[in-house]
Enzyme design. Structure first.
Site, mmCIF file in Angstrom:
data_model
loop_
_atom_site.group_PDB
_atom_site.id
_atom_site.type_symbol
_atom_site.label_atom_id
_atom_site.label_comp_id
_atom_site.label_asym_id
_atom_site.label_seq_id
_atom_site.Cartn_x
_atom_site.Cartn_y
_atom_site.Cartn_z
ATOM 1 N N ARG A 1 0.857 -1.198 0.000
ATOM 2 C CA ARG A 1 0.000 0.000 0.000
ATOM 3 C C ARG A 1 0.888 1.240 0.000
ATOM 4 O O ARG A 1 0.633 2.216 -0.680
ATOM 5 C CB ARG A 1 -0.955 0.006 1.203
ATOM 6 C CG ARG A 1 -1.646 1.362 1.387
ATOM 7 C CD ARG A 1 -2.943 1.312 2.213
ATOM 8 N NE ARG A 1 -2.895 0.438 3.351
ATOM 9 C CZ ARG A 1 -2.197 0.665 4.474
ATOM 10 N NH1 ARG A 1 -1.481 1.774 4.605
ATOM 11 N NH2 ARG A 1 -2.217 -0.205 5.460
ATOM 12 N N TYR B 1 -16.068 16.839 -15.542
ATOM 13 C CA TYR B 1 -16.544 15.452 -15.636
ATOM 14 C C TYR B 1 -17.654 15.230 -14.585
ATOM 15 O O TYR B 1 -17.553 15.703 -13.450
ATOM 16 C CB TYR B 1 -15.343 14.538 -15.378
ATOM 17 C CG TYR B 1 -15.683 13.084 -15.297
ATOM 18 C CD1 TYR B 1 -16.047 12.368 -16.423
ATOM 19 C CD2 TYR B 1 -15.632 12.409 -14.080
ATOM 20 C CE1 TYR B 1 -16.355 11.022 -16.347
ATOM 21 C CE2 TYR B 1 -15.934 11.061 -13.994
ATOM 22 C CZ TYR B 1 -16.299 10.376 -15.130
ATOM 23 O OH TYR B 1 -16.606 9.054 -15.056
ATOM 24 N N ASP C 1 -7.082 18.682 -14.535
ATOM 25 C CA ASP C 1 -7.439 17.352 -15.036
ATOM 26 C C ASP C 1 -7.021 17.320 -16.508
ATOM 27 O O ASP C 1 -7.627 17.981 -17.355
ATOM 28 C CB ASP C 1 -8.952 17.128 -14.875
ATOM 29 C CG ASP C 1 -9.379 15.716 -15.320
ATOM 30 O OD1 ASP C 1 -8.707 15.128 -16.185
ATOM 31 O OD2 ASP C 1 -10.414 15.236 -14.808
ATOM 32 N N LYS D 1 -8.515 6.240 -19.557
ATOM 33 C CA LYS D 1 -8.813 6.742 -20.893
ATOM 34 C C LYS D 1 -7.581 6.625 -21.795
ATOM 35 O O LYS D 1 -7.116 5.533 -22.030
ATOM 36 C CB LYS D 1 -9.344 8.173 -20.774
ATOM 37 C CG LYS D 1 -10.365 8.372 -19.627
ATOM 38 C CD LYS D 1 -11.671 7.645 -19.833
ATOM 39 C CE LYS D 1 -12.550 7.576 -18.583
ATOM 40 N NZ LYS D 1 -12.869 8.842 -17.934
HETATM 41 C C1 LIG Z 1 -13.348 9.281 -16.662
HETATM 42 C C2 LIG Z 1 -12.896 10.596 -16.150
HETATM 43 C C3 LIG Z 1 -12.646 10.788 -14.787
HETATM 44 C C4 LIG Z 1 -12.874 9.699 -13.760
HETATM 45 O O1 LIG Z 1 -11.948 8.657 -13.905
HETATM 46 P P1 LIG Z 1 -12.264 7.102 -13.585
HETATM 47 O O2 LIG Z 1 -11.007 6.434 -14.010
HETATM 48 O O3 LIG Z 1 -13.473 6.710 -14.361
HETATM 49 O O4 LIG Z 1 -12.502 7.007 -12.107
HETATM 50 C C5 LIG Z 1 -12.184 12.027 -14.395
HETATM 51 N N1 LIG Z 1 -11.998 13.035 -15.277
HETATM 52 C C6 LIG Z 1 -12.253 12.883 -16.590
HETATM 53 C C7 LIG Z 1 -12.040 14.028 -17.517
HETATM 54 C C8 LIG Z 1 -12.708 11.668 -17.065
HETATM 55 O O5 LIG Z 1 -12.978 11.532 -18.372
#
Ligand SMILES: *Cc1c(COP(=O)(O)O)cnc(C)c1O
Length: 377
Positions: A46, A98, A170, A195
């Site tokens: 962890r 998001y 982000d 992604k």
């Molecule tokens: C999908 C997404 C998230 C969340 O991520 P997860 O891996 O699904 O928990 C956060 N920000 C953006 C821009 C996203 O497309």
């Protein structure tokens, strides 16, 4: 090191013990100590794991930061970053973040006394007006989801510095291949690595990179205390995915540019959102700020019924949540990714029932355009 070389040679190279050219999957929870506290740098997975560390070093190099962190999901990464704040603190966020970010901020963090204001961060005057005495951070998503709005990161960083705000970005849609927010003045950059970074629809993961030792220590303390770490197998899959990130991003973009132009000229489509189009409100800024425009396109077909018809007719675009993988995906944000946002709020933002979002894959673009031509007939 140039960008594509860094994807291959950044971070940690192979395994010094065996000469293996790929970092092994250290599927292990605990590590032998020679004496109490005497060990080779790892005590418990962890706190730290060699495969995860290799990924963290790699994303640190790609985002040009001080330290990287791998979390169990993008949301775990976002939660980790928000756990740096205290009850009574206020944060400012991009208004069309998001859906999951909107949800954790408005329905979970509010219970812990962290308050938030959502503001159009493409309008820095509006951001300035929204700053309160207890505002601690400016959280920006750019380009946004699903309307692909672009915020000027350099100008936002200047504003954040002036007001002593931590700037968090982000960077999921651009990836470090196209955009490095820390180099433009951000303090923390984060990703849903589910992604583009993973890129193959086979891992759920989150990554964070910070720009100072102080933030590194604070975030490591939070990550180790809360425990939402990424496992070694998934860490390895991300390292593998990152090796082709440059090739993939260029292929996504090449296809997206042609599809955006096709949609813009199509009579059944009333509006196309893509930063690479000259008609996009922040096209010049996007060009200046990022090396590329990415593979995400949103377009309006006018109604939920028409959107459903398109969904029924497409073959190569899979109806699914998520984005950024090799296969093309299609979704209807109002009823899917952004369903957790109240209807009135969606209307304010322009997330209409007929808005469709595509994540352009790396298939042959002729097939993708033929598919959309048929579906939009
Ligand atoms: C999908 C997404 C998230 C969340 O991520 P997860 O891996 O699904 O928990 C956060 N920000 C953006 C821009 C996203 O497309």
């Amino acid at each position: 090191m140039k960008r594509k070389t860094k994807l291959i040679h950044g971070g940690i190279q192979g395994d010094p013990h065996t000469g293996a050219v790929s970092v092994p999957i250290y599927q292990v929870s605990t590590y032998k100590q020679e004496e109490v506290g005497v060990h080779k740098g790892y005590e418990y997975s962890r706190t730290g794991n060699p495969t995860r560390f290799a990924l963290e070093e790699l994303i640190k190099d790609l985002e040009e930061g001080v330290r990287g962190f791998a979390f169990a999901s993008g949301m775990a990464a976002i939660n980790g970053v928000f756990t740096l704040f205290n009850s009574g603190d206020h944060v400012l966020l991009t208004d069309d973040v998001y859906g999951g970010t909107y949800r954790i901020v408005s329905k979970v963090l509010n219970r812990m006394g962290i308050s938030a204001t959502f503001v159009d961060t493409t309008d820095l005057e509006a951001v300035k007006k929204a700053i309160q005495p207890n505002t601690k951070a400016l959280y920006i998503e750019t380009p946004t989801n699903p309307l692909l709005k672009v915020t000027d990161l350099k100008a936002a960083a200047a504003l954040a510095t002036e007001h002593n705000l931590l700037m968090i970005v982000d960077n999921t849609f651009s990836t470090p291949y196209w955009q490095t927010p820390l180099a433009l003045g951000a303090d923390i950059v984060l990703h849903s690595a589910t992604k583009y970074i993973g890129g193959h629809s086979d891992v759920v993961a989150g990554l964070v990179v910070v720009n100072s030792e102080t933030l590194a220590e604070d975030l490591h303390f939070v990550q180790n205390s809360t425990g939402a770490v990424l496992g070694p197998q998934d860490s390895w899959l991300l390292i593998r995915g990152i090796k082709t990130l440059g090739l993939r991003m260029e292929a996504h973009e090449k296809n997206a540019a042609q599809i955006a132009a096709f949609l813009e000229n199509h009579p059944a489509v009333s509006k196309v959102y893509y930063p690479g189009l000259k008609s996009h409100a922040q096209h010049e800024l996007a060009k200046r700020q990022s090396g590329g425009f990415g593979g995400m396109i949103s377009f309006d077909v006018g109604s939920a019924e028409k959107a459903d018809e398109v969904l029924r007719r497409v073959h190569y675009f899979t109806l699914a949540e998520s984005l950024g993988a090799v296969e093309s995906l299609i979704s209807v944000p109002a009823r899917m990714t952004h369903a957790s946002i109240p209807e009135e709020r969606r209307a304010e933002l322009g997330i209409t029932p007929g808005l469709m979002r595509i994540s352009v894959g790396i298939e042959d673009v002729e097939d993708l355009i033929a598919d959309l031509t048929e579906a939009l007939k």
